[in-house]
Write an enzyme that holds these catalytic residues in place. Structure first.
Site: not given
Ligand SMILES: Nc1ncnc2c1ncn2[C@@H]1O[C@H](COP(=O)(O)OP(=O)(O)O)[C@@H](O)[C@H]1O
Ligand SMILES: Nc1ncnc2c1ncn2[C@@H]1O[C@H](COP(=O)(O)OP(=O)(O)O)[C@@H](O)[C@H]1O
Ligand SMILES: [Mg+2]
Ligand SMILES: [Mg+2]
Ligand SMILES: [Mg+2]
Ligand SMILES: [Mg+2]
Lengths: 210, 333, 333, 210
Positions: B54-57, B105, B110, B219
């Site tokens: 996911g994005s945001g990391h 991960k 995932d 998250h």
């Protein structure tokens, strides 16, 4: 009334509308015990199914199985997260089960639902009581099997009713699969978002089948 | 919610456009499905190390694409694992005869999406292996959970396997190395505030001004325990304790200490915490030989930090030190 | 207030301890007065470029100490310029026959304290020059104010003069270069949230959830105007407009674009904004030849960003590209 | 009563206590139009003066000028920011003016205050009306000059009273120096923190002189 490719497509469009309407609710459920994306993911996926159907219109894929497969591959390539592969697998297994039937009758519908459940469990390894969508699906499939002699609308209504109850049951469970499991006891008291969305989709199908 | 965005639905795509133009010397971005690829991919004769999620990391994973680290990164929607076709596209764009290693991960999404992608790629005759990183000691074992999460250790794993690939190690060796790293890296995180997912529009959890979340992931999910705010000394001591008793790390062990900001914690606090962690490890006779301090695996604007410990040996140290040229990590070049 | 600290009074000292142990290969920290010094200082025959200011802007300035950039950094208390004796100590620790250039951000406190320090150092026979950087276009001219603030341009100035010093330019040349950079660099900042100064314990200003501060500095002071929250497109357009009309920058100009996070703004948003800025500059025929994207001059955990534009020529580009080895900027080594 | 090195040292200790008590207030004033550090800076500086005096105790520097110089250098090396050099210069210029007098009488006190003001203005280039500490100091020095014939306590009380009013006057001004000037019109309606701390220090001196 039996279910044709057209009626199945219409049911999927109806489900997309319901998911869009519950997008915020599903996000909030996931925000409490997960990562706040389930509503967005489901909405993106079902909106993509509608787009895929629109792209073919005025045609519809020839068989119910082909409609289901289109939905499955769309979900797999648009949803992501845990829900994407799980819903995708459910739809894919159902589509395989539907074979080349031109219409889906009660018994075939029940078989397809069972296949969907098995697909989700094969892929996600969750059992009943793990506080996932499986807790909506298991009672839904059982109820459908009991109603197998009825018409499609009745079968789906029975399944949706049972899915609602099953989803509610996740409130009291300690999740053991998916993201909510990280919270352990802290996740108790919360409705599982995937169980809720499963119940919503089944309800939309039931309404569409009337 | 206040963010520098236009529309929650286009955040990731627009951000990737900025990444692409800012680092055109190192990487390129392909659209639909969105992937971030080394500008010189595929690199003949070298294993492609690929990761995503996911994005945001950020900078994870796109900021780690480049020489000596990732061949490609696959960014999903914010906090949402990417789909199999995106992963497959990344594999196809970067993988030659030497094959590819997928770094996954450990999250249900995932794992499932990368699994499918690996099958699709294998069906096309590509040699693709996957490893699952699960370094978060906050999570109980997998009888009760989806298993430990993959967190800070991912950054170190990507660097080290990327270096091995860069020096020409074959896929078997890179895969074995990855499993070794996963076996000896551990992380723990805390949150002082919650992140706000753009499409959700509200903070992911509510914390009182005197509370923190201990054992948090990346998250915005709540942690294993909500505790009263602690002094930095106490907080870091608890984190170090959780880490060293887990592997365990003991006297004489050489380690890499990675002190990571979750995004919103400023460097002045992060270095303060890092100093404490170094002192506590020294007191236990654990020898910090390498360190990384900064925001490298984040959770949007969440305030908080994580500590990651990797047990080092000569090989890992050498691979850590090897040249790397990515937007977020760069040395030796 | 929630922060990873022990005591507001010891934040800076404890943080410096962490910085020192994390980057012992590049720098060392001296106590009382606190200064951050290149590990190999004084470097014979080379001008020492020195800067400093209040803490809370990390990585500025301590994170820029090292080969090819600063010889020393002088960290004051949070948002408080350091005292003259600290600046003097930094000069003495790093300055040889080649002399020193002090880079002073234009704030009353910085200017006065560095001025005194320069006098003290001169009295000891050291050749010390000062330049004052004032790149913030948000501030009106100095008949009405303390003059434009020194903000994002400082990072670029430190890199470029550090590179000139590193290649052996004499003090006259480094000073002239500094004045040239100051003459052609401009910045503008915005804030979405306020920072919380540790010893104050409360956010520096209150912003409603639908308001932003336009034209903000890096000390939590309110900006020139409070406006309703804007889309990223609108926000960046206003910022670019403010920048290019000021110098002005025009068609055919080659520039370095520095998109800076104020600390709390995540990279996903920052790259998004960077992409927009690149597009808007391209539309004006301004050629972005170099870029820097990330949190490099921050205001604690404040959410927001700044844009800095530096007009480039071959010399500046070469100096920008020159090797640098500091905790926060590293390439070519 | 004239002012000896001892009474001056005691006055500085009293001022330190007052500043410590108003630390939060000064931070809040600076938070509104500056960077929220003035109370912390002043408190750090005056606490350091007390420490410096403690370090010499039971001795005190021999002359009032020596006490003032100790205070000045301590402020310069401990306060930082704008206030450090400005207060430091004020104290330093006052100390120079005090010369080698063993006791400070009224006229000498007034000269020292005038020197302090001139020092601040030489260093900071602020004039009256710029909304800085100068707006407290100018009326304070004028009032002291008018009261020059009285005893020290009366002179300082007159100065403190005037400083209070001068500080209050900054509320209606648009700042043109220091950090508050960046805000332009937006800084109107706020008391300048440095003017407030100047009034506080003068009041503490006046109280100590009684
Ligand atoms: N192993 C699993 N088996 C069945 N369902 C699962 C499993 N893991 C997660 N789920 C379901 O997926 C839902 C979460 O979906 P979503 O939020 O879209 O993905 P993610 O958890 O990756 O963010 C959960 O509410 C749960 O019902
Ligand atoms: N040029 C100046 N002349 C006189 N006083 C000034 C000047 N600049 C600032 N000041 C005073 O300094 C005060 C601020 O001090 P402080 O907050 O400690 O420093 P900083 O502004 O560097 O944070 C202001 O309230 C004002 O009274
Ligand atoms: Mg989710
Ligand atoms: Mg997710
Ligand atoms: Mg200050
Ligand atoms: Mg201040």
């Amino acid at each position: 009334m039996a279910c044709t490719a057209e009626t199945l497509a219409a049911a999927l469009r109806a489900a997309a509308a319901v998911i869009a309407g519950h997008r915020g609710e599903l996000i909030d459920l996931d925000r409490a015990i997960g990562d706040a994306d389930h509503g967005e993911n489901m909405d993106r996926g079902f909106a993509a199914i509608v787009s895929a159907l629109d792209a073919l219109a005025p045609k519809t894929p020839e068989t119910p199985a082909a409609v289901m497969k289109l939905a499955a591959t769309t979900l797999i390539s648009k949803v992501g997260g845990a829900a994407g592969p799980l819903y995708g697998t459910a739809f894919l297994r159902a589509s395989v089960k539907l074979g080349d039937a031109a219409e889906v009758d009660g018994p075939l519908l029940v078989e397809a639902l069972r296949a969907a459940l098995e697909g989700v469990q094969a892929r996600g390894k969750a059992v009943g009581g793990d506080a996932t969508m499986v807790d909506a699906l298991i009672p839904a499939v059982s109820a459908a099997e009991e109603a197998a002699g009825s018409d499609i609308a009745a079968i789906l209504t029975a399944a949706a009713d049972a899915a609602d109850k099953g989803a509610e049951s996740t409130v009291d469970l300690v999740p053991r699969k998916g993201r909510a499991s990280y919270l352990g006891e802290r996740a108790k008291g919360h409705l599982d978002p995937g169980a809720r969305s499963t119940a919503l989709v089944l309800r939309a199908f039931a309404e569409a089948a009337r | 919610m206040k963010k520098i965005i236009n529309d929650p639905k286009t955040v990731v795509a627009e951000s990737l456009r900025g990444l692409a133009v800012a680092h055109a010397d190192v990487l390129r971005v392909e659209d639909d499905p969105a992937i971030v690829v080394r500008v010189d991919a595929p690199v003949a004769g070298k294993v492609a190390v690929i990761s995503g999620g996911g994005s945001g990391h950020e900078p994870l994973h796109g900021g780690f694409v480049g020489q000596g680290m990732l061949a490609a990164a696959v960014p999903g929607a914010v906090f949402t694992s990417p789909t199999p076709d995106a992963v497959e596209a990344a594999v196809k764009a970067t993988t030659g005869d030497a094959g590819a290693l997928l770094i996954v991960k450990n999250y249900t999404g995932d794992v499932l999406n990368f699994e499918t992608a690996a099958e699709l790629a294998a069906a096309e005759g590509l040699d693709v292996r996957s490893v699952v990183i699960d370094d978060d000691v906050a999570v109980k074992d997998s009888t009760y959970t989806a298993g430990r999460r993959g967190v800070g250790g991912t950054v170190l794993l990507e660097k080290i396997t990327g270096a091995a690939a860069d020096r020409g190690d074959p896929l078997d060796a890179v895969e074995a190395l990855a499993r070794k790293v996963i076996g000896q890296v551990r992380s723990i995180g805390v949150a002082l505030t919650a992140p706000t997912v753009p499409h959700a529009g509200e903070p992911s959890f509510d914390l009182a001004d005197d509370e923190i979340e201990f054992g948090i992931g990346i998250h915005g999910e709540p942690g294993i325990a909500r505790t009263p705010a602690l002094s930095a000394d106490e907080l870091v001591a608890r984190m170090v304790e959780a880490l060293v008793t887990d592997l365990p790390f003991g006297e004489g062990d050489k380690v890499l200490l990675f002190t990571n900001s979750m995004g919103g914690t400023p460097l002045v606090e992060l270095y303060l915490a890092h100093g404490i962690a170094e002192r506590l490890l020294a007191e236990r006779g654990i020898v910090v030989e390498r360190r990384l301090v900064g925001p490298y695996i984040t959770s949007l604007e969440m305030q908080g930090m994580s500590l990651t410990l990797l047990k080092l040996d000569d090989e890992l140290t050498e691979l850590w030190d090897a040249p790397v040229n990515t937007p977020a990590l760069r040395w030796g070049v």
